[in-house]
Each structure stands twice: as C-alpha cells, then as structure tokens.
Design a protein around this motif. Structure first.
Motif, PDB file in Angstrom:
ATOM      1  N   GLY A 266     -45.655  79.730 -40.806  1.00 60.51           N
ATOM      2  CA  GLY A 266     -46.626  80.230 -39.847  1.00 60.51           C
ATOM      3  C   GLY A 266     -47.868  79.370 -39.778  1.00 60.51           C
ATOM      4  N   CYS A 267     -48.718  79.635 -38.782  1.00 54.74           N
ATOM      5  CA  CYS A 267     -49.971  78.893 -38.646  1.00 54.74           C
ATOM      6  C   CYS A 267     -50.829  79.105 -39.896  1.00 54.74           C
ATOM      7  N   GLY A 268     -51.281  78.005 -40.486  1.00 58.18           N
ATOM      8  CA  GLY A 268     -52.066  78.097 -41.705  1.00 58.18           C
ATOM      9  C   GLY A 268     -51.240  78.349 -42.943  1.00 58.18           C
ATOM     10  N   GLY A 269     -49.910  78.260 -42.819  1.00 65.47           N
ATOM     11  CA  GLY A 269     -49.027  78.515 -43.951  1.00 65.47           C
ATOM     12  C   GLY A 269     -48.829  77.288 -44.825  1.00 65.47           C
TER      13      GLY A 269
ATOM     14  N   ARG B 283     -56.673  80.920 -42.236  1.00 62.08           N
ATOM     15  CA  ARG B 283     -57.590  80.402 -41.214  1.00 62.08           C
ATOM     16  C   ARG B 283     -58.199  79.078 -41.676  1.00 62.08           C
ATOM     17  N   ASN B 284     -58.645  79.039 -42.929  1.00 61.83           N
ATOM     18  CA  ASN B 284     -59.194  77.792 -43.460  1.00 61.83           C
ATOM     19  C   ASN B 284     -58.148  76.673 -43.426  1.00 61.83           C
TER      20      ASN B 284
ATOM     21  N   ASN C 183     -47.119  81.874 -32.057  1.00 56.81           N
ATOM     22  CA  ASN C 183     -48.182  82.285 -31.134  1.00 56.81           C
ATOM     23  C   ASN C 183     -49.472  81.491 -31.301  1.00 56.81           C
ATOM     24  N   GLY C 184     -49.447  80.399 -32.063  1.00 56.47           N
ATOM     25  CA  GLY C 184     -50.634  79.573 -32.217  1.00 56.47           C
ATOM     26  C   GLY C 184     -51.771  80.259 -32.932  1.00 56.47           C
ATOM     27  N   THR C 185     -51.472  81.268 -33.752  1.00 57.63           N
ATOM     28  CA  THR C 185     -52.528  82.020 -34.428  1.00 57.63           C
ATOM     29  C   THR C 185     -52.099  82.423 -35.832  1.00 57.63           C
ATOM     30  N   VAL C 186     -53.073  82.529 -36.718  1.00 62.56           N
ATOM     31  CA  VAL C 186     -52.794  83.031 -38.072  1.00 62.56           C
ATOM     32  C   VAL C 186     -52.812  84.554 -38.096  1.00 62.56           C
TER      33      VAL C 186
END
Length: 913
Positions: free
Chosen positions: A214-217, A315-316, A201-204
């Motif tokens: 995942g995003c930011g993983g 997020r970072n 989903n393009g989000t963390v």
C-alpha cells in the motif's frame, strides 16, 4: 545447532526421525522469536533474528550437501529478493538461488541428486521454495529480460559456497544490468511505484490498508533502497544523508516507519496467518491488542490509537519517499533535455514564469531564492491560487517551505480578509477544487487554516461502510464533485447539469469539506456536531445570512436524502410531503442531491448502486413535482380508479374485461399510488398466467407463477411472484434467493380481496447486477417448487450449503474491530399507513428467510420492504399492517414481535414504539 540436528548426509537416521528433529528445533526457535516480538522487540530486529535462524539452518543443510558430494557441493547458495535483505517476517517466503560456476548450468546426474536432496529437505521441513540453478551469464541475461529478477538481485546475499563466484556475479551484474541502464531502470521503478499507488487509491488513508504494497508501506522503503543502489551504489539510505540527497529528519522518519511497519507485519503474520498483509477491519483490533503498545481498555480506543500511529508512519513514508523520487525524476528529465536535439526542442517549448516570489518550471511551482513566507504570510494562501490558476503541482522545495511556515497559520491569518477572499476564490473554481485542497492537506496547511477539518486527520471511522479515514473520505467526496465538471458519462447528465447551473459553488464545496467534521467531537449524531462547527466556520468566513443558511442546511441534512430514499416508502405521499418540508425549495433540493451524490460516491462502491440511484432520483423528481405543484401532485397520487381502469382496459382489449374488473375491485388502494396503466396491464397478464397454470388439465402443481425481468439501468431484476395467499410465502421466496446468494433490494406485497397475491421483488447479484444467468433462475425456481409442493421442506438446509461471498457470514460471529451498530426499532412514525420495523445488523445468508418466517408467525401482513446490504451489514425497513390494514397499534403484539426478532438478530437492546 550442530549438536541438535543431524547432517543431510547422515543416512543412518530414519527419515521420519530426521524430519521430526528439524521441525522440533524450528518450532522451539520460532517460539523463542515470537516471545521476543511479544516482549516488544523492534520489527526489524525480530525479522533479522528469523533471517539469522534460517541462514544457520540452510548453511547446515549446505554442509550436508557438500558431504553428499564428497566435500564439494555443485552450487553456491544465494539469498535473493526479500530474504536477501536479511529480514524475514514470520510468513515470508524464502527466495533462494543456486549459482553454478562455468558457462552452462546443466547438471550431472550426481549433482542433480545432491540438489534434489537439498530441495527435498527444505520441503520436508516445511519450506515451500524451489530455487533456480543458473550460471552468471544466464543470471545476467535473465535479469536484463525481467525487471523483477533484476530487482531481486540487487538484494542478493551469499549464504554459503564460493564467495569469489558471488563477487564475480555482483561485478558482472552491476556492469551488465545497471551501469549503462541507470535511467531506464529508474524510470521503470518510478512507473511501477505509480501503478502500485494507483491500485491503492493513491492514499495511505484506507480503512483496510495493505502493509506491504500500500501507499507508504514497506515496498516504498524498499523501492528507495533499489533506486539508491542504482544512483549511488548502496542500499543503505543513511548514505543518502551523507550525500545530501536526504535530510536527517526524513531519514529518521522513514527508518522509524519501516521498523513500525515491520513490527505490524510480524504481528499480522502471527495473528492472521502466512499471507496476511492487509489490516482488515477484523484483524486490526487483534493486532492493536496483541502489540501491547496501546493500553486503552476500550478496543475501539485501542484501534484508534494504533491506526493513528499507522497513518502517521505511512504518511511520513509516503510523502518522504515520493518527494525523493520526484527529485530523482526531475533530474532524469533535466538529463533528457540536455541531450542535443531534445534539449534544443525542450528549451524552445518550455516557459519559465516568475511571479509573486515563485516561478514555474516543468509543471511545478518553485519558490524563488529570496521568497519568504515570514515577510508575507498571505503568500501561503496565494500560492494555492497560483497552483490552481496555472494548473501546477508543488515542487519538493516548496513543500519544505510550507512545513517551515506552519507557525504562521494562526488566528490572525485565518481571520484576515485577503485570505478569506483567496480561499473563497479557490473553492469557487468548479472542477479543480479537490486537487488544490489535497495539496493543502499534503503540506499541513488545510488543517491549520480550517482546524475543524484538521481534527479529522488520521481519524478512523468505525462505521463499517466507510472505505477511508474521515479526512480522506472528505477529500474523495470533493473529487467526486469535481468529476462532474467534465464527465462524458451520460448517466450523470442530470448531476452534471445541476452542477454547472449551481450559482454558489463555494458553499457547496465548503459544505462537503465540513460535513463530517462532527466525527471528531463527542456527540450522539455527528451531523449535529458538524453543523455546529460549520456555523463556527461561517462566522469566521463572514458569510452572508442566505449563504450561511444553505451551508448549515447541507451539513445538517447531508444524510437525509440518502436515508429517506433507501429506507422509506416512496409511494407514500406523506414521505414526499415530509421531505419537501425539509428541503423547502428547489435550490436546496438541487444542492442536497449534489452533496448526497458526492458523499455516497466517496464512501464506498456499494453506496451508489444503480438501484440506490433509481430510488434517489425518484425521490428527487417526486419532490420537484410536489414543490412545483402541490395540488397537481396530490391529484396524481390519487388518480381516479375509473380513469385508470379505462386506460388499462384500452391497452388489454375486451378479452380482459372480466379480469380488469376483478383486479380493480380487489387490489388495495395503495397499489394505485404511482402504479401506471402499463404496469397494471402487465400485472393483470401475470394473474391470468397464474390462473391458467392452476387450471391446466391434470396439473396439481401448487407452484406460484414466477416471472423475471432484467432492469440493467437499475442494477437489478424484477421478480414477480403471483399466487394465492399462503403462510410463509415471502419467507420461502427469500430462502430460495438466499440459497443462490442473491440480494433482495426491495419487496412490494399486494394482497387482493379474492385472496390472490402479487409480490414484486427487486433482486440482484452480489455484484449489484441483474440476474441474467439461466442456471441461477432455474435453481431458484426449482427450490421454490420444492418449498411449495413438498410438505415440510426446509430451505434452511439449502441455505446452509450455499457458498457465501467473502463479505457474507453464515453465523453471527463479529470480527474484532468491525463495528456494526446493531439495532431494532419498531415505529408508527415512518409511514402513515403501516408500522415500520427498522433493522440494522450483521448480514448473513438466510437472514431475510429467518426474518420473514418469524414475522409470518404473527397476525400481521408485510406490505412493503426496503432491503439494503452495505459492507456486510443488513440495513432493512420492513413495513407491516394489522389484519384489517393500517398501522399495528397493539403494544403487546409489537413487543412480542420485537422479542422474537431480537432473538433472531442476537440483539440485546431495542427500542419499540
């Protein structure tokens, strides 16, 4: 280790003893490493400790293989992929490769036996891996054919064997796979990252994030190391700081995030098993507790603290890694444009526009060198208007400027008229609002300009049906509203028309932005808190009275439409009258429908099924009709039976005269509320089929007459069950459906005075689709036949043997951290003609069977039921009447029913009225 473990070449030791000693050694060492983790050792350190343990073990086996080969093993052992990085989480696989000298990897019989012995030793110890055997030439060829192999070789590491052979592989690999194909590899990596991010989903901010992919993983960090290797020849991101490609702050944040995620993954593997890489609602409570870093006594508070850390770190990682990749991608684009012909054409097409201290290039907005937010803070707000009006994205350079300007977004900035007007202009542009607000959120601007929304950042929603964190849910809702602007889906034509016609999009978007802000404050019902905060924002925005009223109405009632449609009896005039009194006028109704649509679509996939949409639209159209003509609507609901009877008779013909007369004389009055002539005619035909079935010569079958009708537009099928009244009729039907893992969405029960009954169920598969499988239909009817014809037949055994879907449970076990507020409430206020039993509890196979069986033991009749399942929860409204019809007024009877149902549901507290 040499003193504790036998050599692979030591054939004097029995195989069973040999395996036992290795497993005992591994168990002891793994327990030691687990203890280090339990005591707070960093994620990277623990993973390195495990890697070093396995390194030593494999080298010992390698030496044994050499001994088997009389001093020389036929291979060089390499660690590749994840293991090649020198870090192994508890459940990680071993990625190994055998490198052979020479030009051909064909092995002699003796060499094959040695490798086979090494392989069998690994399997016996418990490692499921099968290393390939290749020469340098074969390895290079495969890497150029397969991007995954190429990437795994970037992390290749020598474990044992010929170091010169390994160095030769590294040199050949860089020259043959990387040096002349850098741009090609970088584009592949960037495309892979985009595809992976889209999958999540393009989000963390998922409620159940994937720690690895995942995003930011973890994979985002690892991807940067591979890109770094191709660009500057190193996998150490610290080297990017030295080369000015990465700031020290960015590197520090990513390094901290990587260590945190490695520690989380270590715990996930210890707690959830080998393949556990998703922080599920069940596991995150255990992980938060077991990590020992969150001392809060309440598990929900521990989860909140842990997940805030998780979202902060991811997020970072997400923002830093994507910013760096964007910068690399811009470099690639510049190199492409510098190619002679391509560059000439690109320069002709590309336009660079300069305005307000910015310039646009390549679809992104950049700050001019002399631009300063300090000199003109309002330029921060105008930047987003430029992004919107020119359809631009943020450049990495401008994102940095925003972060340095956070201190400028204070009270004077929020109250300044120019900023209010610009913000209103942004939220008034239908179809392109969510993208801009997401960019505001990305750079930390939105939560500072609207601090009421900022409090939602990283906020975990413990409600079981939410897919995202509170801030991400809000942004997703805004996207769903935007999508109505240009959708080609004709099923959404009504919503699109209402959206285009709505004259004040600013208030509509602002209401969505504010609707869940109350989750950040301590109130019993978050809608109340959201309304208070929305009023605060309305005052700051200087909204006129009429606009303020609409804003507060939408925020305060953002759950009302959905809850009314999915829990109340829409055939009851009182339901429509009550809802119409809340919305008051058509504008409010239209706005609330749009708000409810976006809110449900932004929650999870189950919140807006075809069935639920049909309920919401029925409520919308009935309320519209009532607001337009109250007297006419009331008359329609109470259409004279004589007139309706003539219409039905005309449809069926004189052959049905006696049956039409019996039907109208015996059906309850509420049956005729919105039951049209066509439906009544169909029902009379069903009663005829029942009587024909009963009177068939030699037929002693007590089976009800059953008819199925698929309704794909509603995402369900109608199941008609016609019979004479008998005990536990509803329970038996519910049991047969549950045993086949079918969902009951609603049930309408009509008992005629002549003791015949028509039950209309709306059922669907667990994918919210109509029941079209002939096999499923046959199995349901077979179970019904057994239940009605075999004395004492118990459907519980069939339900117990059913295979539930992943979100169903056969028991009452509640996963740690998965909070489903469970309640039982019996009230006479929801429906004027019946008593409503409202239930919210963890769903399980056979739940409805138990509920209907229990209610059937009391002197009451079930007249209507609205059943809903969301993310593993049953949200049911069951309407009952007394023996003579009407509401159940006997308090002792209601308490007795409540006590029995509480025992079924395992609920210890209840509210009865």
């Amino acid at each position: 280790m040499r003193e504790k473990l036998p050599s692979l070449a030591d054939t004097a030791i029995p195989r069973k003893e040999w395996i036992g000693r290795f497993k005992s050694f591994l168990s002891t060492e793994e327990a030691r490493i687990h203890m280090l983790h339990h005591r707070g050792r960093g994620g990277i350190a623990v993973a390195q400790e495990r890697s070093e343990l396995i390194d030593a073990l494999l080298r010992w086996l390698y030496e044994g293989a050499c001994a088997l080969g009389k001093g020389k093993a036929p291979f060089t052992l390499l660690a590749v992929g994840g293991y090649g990085r020198g870090m192994l989480n508890p459940g990680s696989d071993l990625d190994l490769m055998f490198l052979r000298p020479g030009r051909m990897s064909r092995l002699s019989k003796a060499d094959s036996e040695i490798i086979s012995a090494f392989q069998m030793a690994l399997w016996d110890i418990g490692f499921e891996c099968k290393p390939g055997t290749r020469t340098i030439a074969e390895t290079i060829a495969l890497a150029n054919e397969n991007d995954e192999t190429k990437t795994s070789l970037i992390d290749a590491r020598l474990l044992a064997g010929d170091d010169e052979l390994f160095e030769a592989l590294r040199a050949r690999f860089y020259k043959g796979c990387i040096a002349k194909k850098k741009d090609e590899y970088l584009r592949m990596r960037m495309d892979t990252v985009r595809t992976r991010h889209e999958k999540y989903n393009g989000t963390v901010y998922l409620q159940e994030p994937h720690v690895k992919n995942g995003c930011g993983g973890l994979r985002d960090y690892q991807n940067l190391t591979w890109v770094s290797y191709v660009k500057v020849g190193t996998v150490d991101l610290a080297d990017l700081v030295a080369s000015k490609m990465l700031s020290r702050t960015a590197y520090r944040e990513m390094a901290q995030a990587y260590d945190f995620l490695m520690r989380v993954r270590n715990e996930l593997h210890y707690t959830g098993g080998h393949s556990a890489d998703t922080l599920t609602l069940r596991l995150r409570g255990e992980v938060a507790t077991n990590l020992g870093d969150y001392p809060e006594k309440n598990i929900l508070k521990r989860i909140e603290a842990f997940m805030r850390d998780y979202y902060r770190h991811t997020r970072n990682m997400f923002h830093r890694s994507t910013s760096l990749l964007e910068a690399f991608e811009l470099e690639l684009e510049d190199r492409r444009k510098r190619a002679p012909l391509i560059g000439f054409l690109a320069r002709r097409d590309e336009k660079t526009e300069r305005f307000d201290g910015f310039y646009s290039k390549g679809g992104r907005l950049y700050p001019q060198a002399s631009m300063s937010f300090e000199e003109d803070p309002d330029r921060m707000m105008r930047a987003f208007l430029h992004l919107q009006s020119r359809h631009l994205g943020l450049s990495p350079q401008l994102r940095k400027r925003f972060k340095h300007g956070w201190a400028l977004i204070g009270k004077p900035f929020r109250y300044r008229k120019s900023n209010r007007e610009t913000f209103e202009a942004i939220l008034s542009r239908k179809g392109d609002v969510a993208r801009v607000l997401r960019l505001m959120h990305r750079v930390g601007f939105l939560g500072r300009y609207i601090p009421e929304f900022g409090a939602l950042t990283d906020l975990v929603q413990h409600e079981f049906f939410h897919l995202f964190t509170a801030d991400e849910h809000t942004l997703t809702c805004l996207e769903k509203l935007d999508e109505l602007s240009d959708t080609d889906d004709r099923k959404l034509a009504l919503f699109q028309d209402l959206f285009h016609a709505f004259e004040d999009p600013f208030v509509l978007y602002l209401a969505l932005l504010m609707h869940d802000t109350g989750r950040s404050v301590e109130v019993a019902h978050h809608a109340d808190g959201s309304a208070v905060l929305a009023a605060q924002v309305a005052r700051r925005m200087k909204l006129a009275s009429q606009r303020r009223q609409l804003l507060l109405f939408l925020v305060d009632h953002h759950l009302t439409f959905y809850r009314t449609a999915t829990s109340k009896n829409l055939d009851d005039l009182a339901t429509i009258v009550e809802f119409a009194a809340i919305v008051r006028n058509q504008r409010n109704l239209d706005a609330l429908l749009l708000h409810s649509y976006a809110d449900a679509k932004g929650t999870n996939a189950e919140a807006w099924s075809g069935w639920k949409e049909s309920l919401i639209l029925k409520l919308y159209w009935d309320t519209t009709a009532y607001l337009t003509d109250q007297l006419g609507f009331r008359a329609k609901m109470h259409k004279p039976a004589a007139s309706l009877r003539r219409e039905v008779g005309a449809r069926l013909g004189p052959d049905y005269d006696a049956e039409v007369a019996a039907h109208f004389e015996n059906m309850p009055e509420r049956y005729y509320n919105f039951t049209g002539a066509d439906s009544i005619a169909n029902h009379i035909k069903i009663f005829r089929r029942l009587l024909e079935q009963i009177n068939a010569p030699g037929n002693a079958d007590m089976m009800p007459y059953v008819k199925w009708r698929a309704r794909p537009e509603q995402g369900c099928s109608q199941l008609y069950v016609c019979s004479w009244d008998r005990k536990h009729l509803l329970a038996k039907v519910a049991g047969a459906l549950s045993a086949n893992d079918l969902n009951i969405l609603s049930a309408d029960i009509y008992l005629r005075k002549d003791n015949l009954v028509l039950d209309i169920f709306r059922v669907c598969t667990t994918n919210f689709e109509p029941v079209t499988s002939k096999g499923t239909v046959s199995r349901v009817e077979d179970l019904l036949r057994k239940a009605f014809t075999e004395p004492g037949y118990d459907l519980r055994a069939e339900i117990a043997n059913a295979k539930p879907t992943t979100w169903r449970s056969k028991d009452h076990q509640r996963p740690s951290g998965l909070v489903i507020p469970e309640r039982l409430h019996i009230t006479n206020e929801s429906d004027s003609g019946s008593t409503c039993i409202q239930i919210q509890a963890r769903d399980r196979l056979g739940l409805l069977y138990d509920l209907f069986s229990t209610i059937g033991e009391f002197p009451v009749d079930i007249s209507h039921a609205r059943i809903s399942t969301e993310k593993g929860a049953a949200v049911d409204s069951i309407y009952i009447t007394g023996p003579g019809g009407g509401q159940v007024a006997d308090g002792k009877l209601l308490n007795a029913i409540a006590d029995r149902l509480e025992a079924i549901l395992d609920i210890r507290r209840r509210s009865a009225a």
